[in-house]
Design a protein around this motif. Structure first.
Motif, PDB file in Angstrom:
ATOM      1  N   SER A  53       0.163  -1.279  -0.051  1.00  0.00           N
ATOM      2  CA  SER A  53       0.107  -0.044   0.080  1.00  0.00           C
ATOM      3  C   SER A  53       0.700   1.224   0.392  1.00  0.00           C
ATOM      4  O   SER A  53       0.177   2.109  -1.287  1.00  0.00           O
ATOM      5  CB  SER A  53      -0.838  -0.132   1.119  1.00  0.00           C
ATOM      6  OG  SER A  53      -1.734  -1.197   1.346  1.00  0.00           O
ATOM      7  N   TYR A  76      -6.743  -0.414  -1.131  1.00  0.00           N
ATOM      8  CA  TYR A  76      -7.480  -0.720   0.594  1.00  0.00           C
ATOM      9  C   TYR A  76      -8.142  -1.632  -0.066  1.00  0.00           C
ATOM     10  O   TYR A  76      -8.644  -3.256   0.531  1.00  0.00           O
ATOM     11  CB  TYR A  76      -7.757   0.311   1.475  1.00  0.00           C
ATOM     12  CG  TYR A  76      -9.263  -0.472   2.414  1.00  0.00           C
ATOM     13  CD1 TYR A  76      -8.102  -0.598   4.067  1.00  0.00           C
ATOM     14  CD2 TYR A  76     -10.312  -0.369   2.645  1.00  0.00           C
ATOM     15  CE1 TYR A  76      -8.929  -1.247   4.418  1.00  0.00           C
ATOM     16  CE2 TYR A  76     -11.085  -0.585   3.258  1.00  0.00           C
ATOM     17  CZ  TYR A  76     -10.230  -0.808   4.126  1.00  0.00           C
ATOM     18  OH  TYR A  76     -11.568  -1.800   5.415  1.00  0.00           O
ATOM     19  N   LEU A  77      -9.309  -2.226  -1.351  1.00  0.00           N
ATOM     20  CA  LEU A  77     -10.121  -2.511  -2.188  1.00  0.00           C
ATOM     21  C   LEU A  77      -9.191  -4.250  -1.736  1.00  0.00           C
ATOM     22  O   LEU A  77      -9.934  -5.544  -1.902  1.00  0.00           O
ATOM     23  CB  LEU A  77     -11.023  -1.677  -3.101  1.00  0.00           C
ATOM     24  CG  LEU A  77     -11.992  -3.165  -3.766  1.00  0.00           C
ATOM     25  CD1 LEU A  77     -13.002  -3.404  -2.671  1.00  0.00           C
ATOM     26  CD2 LEU A  77     -12.531  -2.050  -5.083  1.00  0.00           C
ATOM     27  N   LYS A  79      -6.697  -5.290  -1.092  1.00  0.00           N
ATOM     28  CA  LYS A  79      -6.374  -5.960   0.686  1.00  0.00           C
ATOM     29  C   LYS A  79      -7.162  -7.502   1.041  1.00  0.00           C
ATOM     30  O   LYS A  79      -7.257  -8.364   1.206  1.00  0.00           O
ATOM     31  CB  LYS A  79      -5.849  -5.474   1.033  1.00  0.00           C
ATOM     32  CG  LYS A  79      -4.106  -3.837   0.281  1.00  0.00           C
ATOM     33  CD  LYS A  79      -3.060  -3.643   2.124  1.00  0.00           C
ATOM     34  CE  LYS A  79      -4.063  -2.849   1.628  1.00  0.00           C
ATOM     35  NZ  LYS A  79      -3.284  -1.987   3.210  1.00  0.00           N
ATOM     36  N   THR A  80      -8.642  -5.149   0.912  1.00  0.00           N
ATOM     37  CA  THR A  80      -9.840  -6.762   1.522  1.00  0.00           C
ATOM     38  C   THR A  80     -10.618  -7.576   0.775  1.00  0.00           C
ATOM     39  O   THR A  80     -10.796  -8.493   1.562  1.00  0.00           O
ATOM     40  CB  THR A  80     -10.930  -5.483   1.496  1.00  0.00           C
ATOM     41  OG1 THR A  80     -10.577  -4.334   2.064  1.00  0.00           O
ATOM     42  CG2 THR A  80     -11.630  -5.942   2.627  1.00  0.00           C
ATOM     43  N   ILE A  81     -10.489  -7.631  -0.622  1.00  0.00           N
ATOM     44  CA  ILE A  81     -11.044  -8.534  -1.317  1.00  0.00           C
ATOM     45  C   ILE A  81      -9.429  -9.646  -0.816  1.00  0.00           C
ATOM     46  O   ILE A  81     -10.175 -10.788  -0.779  1.00  0.00           O
ATOM     47  CB  ILE A  81     -10.631  -8.362  -2.974  1.00  0.00           C
ATOM     48  CG1 ILE A  81     -12.124  -7.146  -3.126  1.00  0.00           C
ATOM     49  CG2 ILE A  81     -11.144  -9.672  -3.577  1.00  0.00           C
ATOM     50  CD1 ILE A  81     -11.794  -6.871  -4.316  1.00  0.00           C
ATOM     51  N   LEU A  83      -7.772 -11.038   1.622  1.00  0.00           N
ATOM     52  CA  LEU A  83      -7.785 -11.559   2.696  1.00  0.00           C
ATOM     53  C   LEU A  83      -9.118 -12.135   2.831  1.00  0.00           C
ATOM     54  O   LEU A  83      -8.852 -13.115   3.329  1.00  0.00           O
ATOM     55  CB  LEU A  83      -7.520  -9.773   3.675  1.00  0.00           C
ATOM     56  CG  LEU A  83      -7.859 -10.274   5.451  1.00  0.00           C
ATOM     57  CD1 LEU A  83      -6.093 -11.665   5.427  1.00  0.00           C
ATOM     58  CD2 LEU A  83      -7.560  -9.462   6.404  1.00  0.00           C
ATOM     59  N   GLY A  84     -10.539 -11.293   2.543  1.00  0.00           N
ATOM     60  CA  GLY A  84     -11.359 -12.149   2.416  1.00  0.00           C
ATOM     61  C   GLY A  84     -11.687 -13.498   1.398  1.00  0.00           C
ATOM     62  O   GLY A  84     -11.488 -14.324   2.822  1.00  0.00           O
TER      63      GLY A  84
END
Length: 146
Positions: A53, A76-77, A79-81, A83-84
């Motif tokens: 990032s 951020y989006l 990384k969130t995807i 990690l999910g």
């Protein structure tokens, strides 16, 4: 890389190394080899996510300042995807100690955010664009005295 970003990455990695020193032996003792591997993987994941990032946003900031917010939100989006998907994939898995992994990620994130806060409060950066004031012939001191 922008100086503050480079400093943040270095400080964050140092904090994660400091977290790893007690966390790895504790995980190895309490949770065995699976716990040890999970803590190492969790801390590496935190290091990769935050470093990616910072590097991505600092590169965009240097080239196209108007795109900093979309770059930050985009990373951020992503990384969130990621990690999910990772957590859904690991759910119910016996190969990874999810408790140790979760604790490592939590402590790693808190440590990294603390490092970012420390760097932000100990780095002198202007809160205005000096070039914009020079282009208009104004000084930021003139706006403070009016």
């Amino acid at each position: 890389m922008i100086t503050a970003a480079g400093r943040t990455v270095r400080t964050g990695l140092l904090v994660l190394a400091a977290v790893a020193v007690p966390a790895l032996p504790i995980a190895g003792f309490a949770r065995g080899a699976d716990g040890l591997a999970a803590v190492a993987a969790g801390l590496v994941l935190v290091a990769l996510f935050f470093t990616a990032s910072k590097v991505a946003v600092s590169v965009v900031a240097r080239r196209m300042r108007a795109m900093v917010l979309p770059a930050a939100l985009g990373t951020y989006l992503m990384k969130t995807i990621i990690l999910g998907v990772l957590l859904v994939t690991l759910e119910g898995s016996d190969s990874v100690d999810l408790i140790a992994f979760s604790w490592a990620v939590l402590v790693g994130v808190l440590g990294w955010v603390g490092a970012e806060l420390w760097v932000a409060t100990h780095t002198r950066v202007p809160f205005y664009d000096p070039d914009a004031f020079r282009a208009r012939g104004d000084s930021p001191h003139d706006t403070l005295n009016t």
